[in-house]
Design a protein around this motif. Structure first.
Motif, short mmCIF file in Angstrom:
data_model
loop_
_atom_site.label_atom_id
_atom_site.label_comp_id
_atom_site.label_asym_id
_atom_site.label_seq_id
_atom_site.Cartn_x
_atom_site.Cartn_y
_atom_site.Cartn_z
N GLN A 191 44.07 36.76 38.72
CA GLN A 191 44.42 38.17 38.98
C GLN A 191 43.21 38.95 39.48
OE1 GLN A 191 47.68 39.72 38.60
NE2 GLN A 191 48.31 37.58 38.51
N LYS A 195 43.54 41.00 42.93
CA LYS A 195 43.18 42.42 42.93
C LYS A 195 42.28 42.74 44.12
CE LYS A 195 40.80 43.80 39.19
NZ LYS A 195 40.71 43.98 37.71
N LYS A 199 46.34 42.15 47.27
CA LYS A 199 46.77 43.27 46.41
C LYS A 199 48.28 43.36 46.25
CE LYS A 199 42.87 46.41 47.28
NZ LYS A 199 42.04 45.52 48.16
N THR A 202 49.99 41.58 43.02
CA THR A 202 49.53 41.84 41.66
C THR A 202 49.74 43.31 41.32
OG1 THR A 202 47.63 41.78 40.14
CG2 THR A 202 47.15 42.26 42.44
N CYS A 204 47.64 44.53 39.05
CA CYS A 204 46.32 44.89 38.53
C CYS A 204 45.51 45.59 39.60
CB CYS A 204 45.60 43.63 38.06
SG CYS A 204 46.51 42.74 36.77
N ASN A 205 44.85 46.65 39.18
CA ASN A 205 44.02 47.45 40.10
C ASN A 205 43.03 48.26 39.28
OD1 ASN A 205 45.48 49.76 39.12
ND2 ASN A 205 47.15 49.21 40.51
N THR A 210 43.70 43.69 34.12
CA THR A 210 44.32 42.40 33.84
C THR A 210 44.61 42.27 32.35
OG1 THR A 210 43.15 41.42 35.70
CG2 THR A 210 44.07 39.90 34.11
N SER B 179 52.47 40.79 39.08
CA SER B 179 51.51 39.91 38.40
C SER B 179 52.23 38.76 37.70
CB SER B 179 50.69 40.70 37.38
OG SER B 179 49.75 41.51 38.06
#
Lengths: 224, 224
Positions: A191, A195, A199, A202, A204-205, A210, B179
């Motif tokens: 992840q 990220k 992008k 996912t 996650c940012n 995560t 994710s």
DNA sequence: CGAATATAATAGTAATACTATCATAATTGA
DNA sequence: TCAATTATGATAGTATTACTATTATATTCG
């Protein structure tokens, strides 16, 4: 924590090097500069010749420490997992509640790395990036079984086992504690990569970490 | 299913090849033999020179189809994900129940590959092994952002999106559908590798399949 | 201080990852 | 059908890689 780790040498499998890079100034320079250089140009473009000039010497000096760049990568990633293991053990050992303990472990594994001045010649922030980008390449090889038998991946596997134990303590009835533990560690790396580069696949940012994803995941999977 | 796919050419990004290997007998031989050879000696040891002699020709012939072995790997893995996508779409499109649909998708992604005679020159069983062992190397490079912009990974990302949509249909309130989808696909590959090489850190084996692990995981994560 | 050891410099080799050129074979379309 | 185009095959050549070997020069340590 810092004091505790201060005198601790992270130990890496002896056969990964010809001469212990921790035993000399040149060796430390090799480690320091290889981390910078692999980050800069990637493992594929990285050569001992280039590393030689980065340390103000030439390739023959590097070859006295490491057989080849694959072994050097194994050294670096082993060191990273060993370092991660220490952090995990020290930061969780005093936590009695299994649930809280596992959550802390996930947080440690996913937490963005900040500079750690304990090991001056090792830039842990960059080393983490190397692990994200290059660790898979260290085991996705034709030699993996031999090298595994030799013990080159034992620190990594031991870390997974520690997480697995924590999972099992939270929910002894859960049947996939090993797979979950290996997935947690693999996913923390994957992840982090997504990220940065993919992008769109996912969540996650900068705002969602995560560990948010994995803490939620584990809380739902394991019975308390 | 077979008939349906029979006339379908799995389409791969045009810039991945110089000349479409599907357009000639030699091209198909290049694909066929590269799958065999990469499996046999690994991507690191694989060269166009060796591939040349495997197809009964020499490297210059191969270079007319592919710029380099990295592009060939991208071609092969793209083909694989395109093939997987077709299977996923065809085998799930008639399923109305979102839960059942996602479960079927996971089963398809994790299911061991069996020979598919639709594409005679492509051994899907071996191609799956290449994806497990080499796919990461296709994106863990310094050029990933350019190549991603060029669209070289779009089939893979589209597959992840399809799984993501299925996740979202099961539980629209779940915050990490992307994710989770990328993790499901990555984990299917990773656990397959662990099962073969690092048995101690997975529960998956001959008796327990990766889909057992992931079906359980998803059933617990998503609210119905 | 002298011996041992570490480092640096140079040279050399086989293989890799190509590019370029040319000859020949196959195909195809006027 | 035959000339032209295109595909394939063979050879040669280059820069770089991934080493090994040797020798010279520092450094250190007893």
């Amino acid at each position: 924590m810092k004091q505790l780790l201060g005198n601790l040498k992270i130990s890496v499998h002896e056969k990964l090097y010809l001469k212990d890079p921790e035993s000399s100034a040149l060796g430390k320079k090799i480690i320091e500069q290889s981390i910078l250089l692999i980050n800069e140009i990637g493992f594929e473009g990285f050569t001992f010749k280039k590393l030689g000039s980065a340390i103000g010497s030439n390739e023959s000096s590097v070859y006295r420490y490491f057989e080849n760049k694959h072994k050097l990568l194994l050294y670096l990633t082993s060191w990273y997992w060993g370092w991660m293991e220490y952090r995990l053990v020290f930061e969780t050992h005093s936590i009695a509640d299994p649930d809280e303990k596992l959550n802390k472990a996930i947080e440690i594994i996913c937490r963005p790395i900040v500079e750690d001045s304990t090991y001056v010649h090792i830039n842990e922030v960059l080393l983490n990036k190397i692990v994200v980008n290059e660790f898979s390449k260290s085991y996705l090889t034709k030699e993996v079984d031999e090298e595994n038998k030799e013990g080159y991946f034992s620190i990594y596997k031991r870390l997974v086992h520690r997480v697995e134990e924590m999972v099992a303590e939270v929910d002894p009835s859960y049947h996939f504690s090993s797979s979950l533990a290996s997935t947690l560690i693999e996913t923390s790396l994957h992840q982090q990569f997504l990220k940065e580069h993919f992008k769109s696949i996912t969540n996650c940012n900068d705002k969602v970490s995560t560990s948010d994803f994995l803490l939620d995941l584990v809380s739902k999977i394991l019975k308390k």
